[in-house]
Design a protein around this motif. Structure first.
Motif, PDB file in Angstrom:
ATOM      1  N   ILE A 214       0.863  -1.186   0.000  1.00 51.40           N
ATOM      2  CA  ILE A 214       0.000   0.000   0.000  1.00 51.40           C
ATOM      3  C   ILE A 214       0.897   1.234   0.000  1.00 51.40           C
ATOM      4  N   PRO A 215       0.781   2.085  -1.015  1.00 52.64           N
ATOM      5  CA  PRO A 215       1.689   3.224  -1.113  1.00 52.64           C
ATOM      6  C   PRO A 215       1.155   4.452  -0.380  1.00 52.64           C
ATOM      7  N   LEU A 216       1.998   5.459  -0.265  1.00 49.98           N
ATOM      8  CA  LEU A 216       1.520   6.772   0.147  1.00 49.98           C
ATOM      9  C   LEU A 216       0.529   7.262  -0.906  1.00 49.98           C
ATOM     10  N   PRO A 217      -0.511   7.996  -0.521  1.00 50.68           N
ATOM     11  CA  PRO A 217      -1.549   8.386  -1.490  1.00 50.68           C
ATOM     12  C   PRO A 217      -1.160   9.538  -2.406  1.00 50.68           C
ATOM     13  N   THR A 218      -0.144  10.317  -2.036  1.00 54.05           N
ATOM     14  CA  THR A 218       0.227  11.485  -2.835  1.00 54.05           C
ATOM     15  C   THR A 218       1.716  11.459  -3.146  1.00 54.05           C
ATOM     16  N   PRO A 219       2.102  12.088  -4.256  1.00 55.00           N
ATOM     17  CA  PRO A 219       3.531  12.165  -4.571  1.00 55.00           C
ATOM     18  C   PRO A 219       4.257  13.057  -3.572  1.00 55.00           C
ATOM     19  N   ILE A 220       5.465  12.657  -3.203  1.00 54.40           N
ATOM     20  CA  ILE A 220       6.271  13.437  -2.265  1.00 54.40           C
ATOM     21  C   ILE A 220       7.660  13.640  -2.852  1.00 54.40           C
ATOM     22  N   PHE A 221       8.171  14.859  -2.732  1.00 53.18           N
ATOM     23  CA  PHE A 221       9.496  15.203  -3.206  1.00 53.18           C
ATOM     24  C   PHE A 221      10.342  15.667  -2.027  1.00 53.18           C
ATOM     25  N   HIS A 222      11.581  15.254  -2.026  1.00 51.72           N
ATOM     26  CA  HIS A 222      12.517  15.679  -0.987  1.00 51.72           C
ATOM     27  C   HIS A 222      13.780  16.177  -1.671  1.00 51.72           C
ATOM     28  N   LEU A 223      14.216  17.391  -1.320  1.00 51.26           N
ATOM     29  CA  LEU A 223      15.382  18.000  -1.936  1.00 51.26           C
ATOM     30  C   LEU A 223      16.429  18.313  -0.877  1.00 51.26           C
ATOM     31  N   THR A 224      17.681  18.038  -1.184  1.00 52.19           N
ATOM     32  CA  THR A 224      18.779  18.463  -0.324  1.00 52.19           C
ATOM     33  C   THR A 224      19.668  19.399  -1.129  1.00 52.19           C
ATOM     34  N   PHE A 225      20.296  20.341  -0.413  1.00 56.26           N
ATOM     35  CA  PHE A 225      21.096  21.377  -1.056  1.00 56.26           C
ATOM     36  C   PHE A 225      22.519  21.339  -0.505  1.00 56.26           C
ATOM     37  N   PRO A 226      23.491  21.739  -1.294  1.00 59.38           N
ATOM     38  CA  PRO A 226      24.884  21.605  -0.881  1.00 59.38           C
ATOM     39  C   PRO A 226      25.308  22.557   0.228  1.00 59.38           C
ATOM     40  N   ASP A 227      24.654  23.702   0.365  1.00 62.02           N
ATOM     41  CA  ASP A 227      25.032  24.654   1.404  1.00 62.02           C
ATOM     42  C   ASP A 227      23.859  25.577   1.701  1.00 62.02           C
ATOM     43  N   GLY A 228      24.083  26.551   2.526  1.00 64.19           N
ATOM     44  CA  GLY A 228      23.008  27.491   2.875  1.00 64.19           C
ATOM     45  C   GLY A 228      22.413  27.174   4.229  1.00 64.19           C
ATOM     46  N   GLN A 229      21.583  28.087   4.720  1.00 60.99           N
ATOM     47  CA  GLN A 229      20.980  27.930   6.039  1.00 60.99           C
ATOM     48  C   GLN A 229      20.024  26.745   6.080  1.00 60.99           C
ATOM     49  N   HIS A 230      19.240  26.564   5.011  1.00 61.01           N
ATOM     50  CA  HIS A 230      18.290  25.445   4.949  1.00 61.01           C
ATOM     51  C   HIS A 230      18.812  24.432   3.937  1.00 61.01           C
ATOM     52  N   GLN A 231      19.214  23.271   4.412  1.00 58.11           N
ATOM     53  CA  GLN A 231      19.861  22.295   3.554  1.00 58.11           C
ATOM     54  C   GLN A 231      18.895  21.258   2.999  1.00 58.11           C
ATOM     55  N   GLU A 232      17.641  21.323   3.382  1.00 57.27           N
ATOM     56  CA  GLU A 232      16.678  20.382   2.827  1.00 57.27           C
ATOM     57  C   GLU A 232      15.275  20.965   2.906  1.00 57.27           C
ATOM     58  N   LEU A 233      14.425  20.482   2.039  1.00 54.42           N
ATOM     59  CA  LEU A 233      12.994  20.775   2.129  1.00 54.42           C
ATOM     60  C   LEU A 233      12.259  19.679   1.389  1.00 54.42           C
ATOM     61  N   ALA A 234      10.962  19.622   1.597  1.00 52.23           N
ATOM     62  CA  ALA A 234      10.114  18.661   0.906  1.00 52.23           C
ATOM     63  C   ALA A 234       8.881  19.392   0.406  1.00 52.23           C
ATOM     64  N   TYR A 235       8.245  18.814  -0.591  1.00 51.44           N
ATOM     65  CA  TYR A 235       6.959  19.356  -1.014  1.00 51.44           C
ATOM     66  C   TYR A 235       6.075  18.243  -1.542  1.00 51.44           C
ATOM     67  N   VAL A 236       4.802  18.470  -1.368  1.00 50.90           N
ATOM     68  CA  VAL A 236       3.793  17.536  -1.866  1.00 50.90           C
ATOM     69  C   VAL A 236       3.142  18.206  -3.064  1.00 50.90           C
ATOM     70  N   GLU A 237       3.236  17.564  -4.197  1.00 52.52           N
ATOM     71  CA  GLU A 237       2.741  18.166  -5.438  1.00 52.52           C
ATOM     72  C   GLU A 237       1.331  17.687  -5.738  1.00 52.52           C
ATOM     73  N   HIS A 238       0.466  18.642  -6.113  1.00 54.70           N
ATOM     74  CA  HIS A 238      -0.892  18.349  -6.547  1.00 54.70           C
ATOM     75  C   HIS A 238      -1.013  18.737  -8.022  1.00 54.70           C
ATOM     76  N   ALA A 239      -2.171  18.546  -8.609  1.00 58.60           N
ATOM     77  CA  ALA A 239      -2.335  18.827 -10.032  1.00 58.60           C
ATOM     78  C   ALA A 239      -2.000  20.268 -10.365  1.00 58.60           C
ATOM     79  N   ASN A 240      -2.454  21.200  -9.546  1.00 58.21           N
ATOM     80  CA  ASN A 240      -2.251  22.614  -9.851  1.00 58.21           C
ATOM     81  C   ASN A 240      -1.711  23.413  -8.662  1.00 58.21           C
ATOM     82  N   SER A 241      -1.007  22.746  -7.765  1.00 54.69           N
ATOM     83  CA  SER A 241      -0.437  23.447  -6.621  1.00 54.69           C
ATOM     84  C   SER A 241       0.614  22.557  -5.976  1.00 54.69           C
TER      85      SER A 241
END
Length: 292
Positions: A214-241
């Motif tokens: 049984i999968p997660l119901p929505t697509p999930i993205f996770h991004l990591t960055f090489p430097d900076g104050q915030h080195q990661e974030l995630a977002y849940v993508e919908h059809a138009n948002s």
């Protein structure tokens, strides 16, 4: 490939102009015909074809559609336009790109690693042209054909960032998504073959989540960055948002969800085997779709 930076009369700009002139003359069109297509004067078209003026992407798209170029010719035109370096990716597609997607593009290009779980479709960064077009038509039902083509080009050009050293991409795809028909069998088979090809590339990881789970119901993205104050974030993508996740507690929860999916996917060889089974299935569908 390293872009050739410069003004409208750069080498790539002149080559692009030469190609546009060749295509126009090959089809038997006049400067006046081309001018009507892009709502400009014949002198402007002449300057574009001599590489003296930069070519706006919307004009390039309109001319390519009008000339009825082949897929190979279109790819060459897009490559030359990208090398000219006159317009940023977001700027070129500004009038057909929603604000949330502009943010996604900027974040993706700055990322070191992108991990995506997709339960329903092939992730956008791995879609073929025809598969992307089918999805855009399904989602953007109020768009004109012209805008649909621009959105398809945006999806394809967005994939070019994977040609560089970063970001790396890990795509976790639910197995049932491989069998969800968004077009004819031949289109789906082509998409599966593309996935199989990229699954063997070191920089791109493609893993399939077995359909018995049984999968997660929505697509999930996770991004990591090489430097900076915030080195990661995630977002849940919908059809138009898209919902951005930056709070530590939510990020921790999202990361754990992705790790749970990652621990359950097939390994590399079994994922390729799953893709080969999907190819066989869509090849059979294609054969059944043939007349007679």
């Amino acid at each position: 490939m390293v872009p050739l930076q410069g003004s409208g009369d750069s080498l790539s700009g002149r080559m692009l102009g030469v190609e546009l002139r060749r295509l126009r003359e090959q089809r038997g069109y006049t400067l006046a015909d081309a001018a009507r297509v892009i709502r400009a004067s014949t002198s402007k078209v002449s300057r574009l074809e001599r590489g003296q003026n930069p070519v706006k992407y919307r004009d390039l798209n309109d001319l390519a559609v009008f000339y009825g170029v082949s897929r190979e010719e279109r790819a060459h035109l897009d490559q030359l336009h990208q090398q000219v370096g006159n317009e940023d990716l977001i700027q070129r597609f500004n009038d057909v790109t929603p604000a949330f997607f502009k943010r996604l593009i900027g974040l993706e290009r700055a990322a070191q690693q992108i991990t995506v779980f997709e339960p329903r479709v092939v992730p956008g960064l791995l879609q073929t042209e025809e598969y992307a077009r089918a999805l855009v038509r399904l989602i953007e039902i109020d768009r004109s054909e012209r805008d649909i083509e621009l959105l398809v080009r945006l999806r394809l050009e967005r994939q070019l960032m994977l040609d560089g050293e970063s970001p790396r991409l890990a795509a976790l795809i639910y197995e049932k998504a491989l069998y969800q028909a968004y077009g004819p069998g031949s289109m789906m088979a082509e998409q599966m073959r593309h996935l199989r090809a990229v699954a063997k590339v070191d920089k791109v990881t493609v893993r399939i989540l077995p359909k018995r789970l049984i999968p997660l119901p929505t697509p999930i993205f996770h991004l990591t960055f090489p430097d900076g104050q915030h080195q990661e974030l995630a977002y849940v993508e919908h059809a138009n948002s898209a919902n951005y996740i930056t709070q530590k507690a939510e990020l921790d929860r999202t990361r754990k969800q992705l790790l749970t999916m990652h621990d359950a996917v097939y390994g590399r060889e079994d994922s390729v085997t799953a893709l080969e089974h999907a190819i066989d299935y869509w090849d059979r569908v294609t054969a059944e779709e043939q007349p007679g």
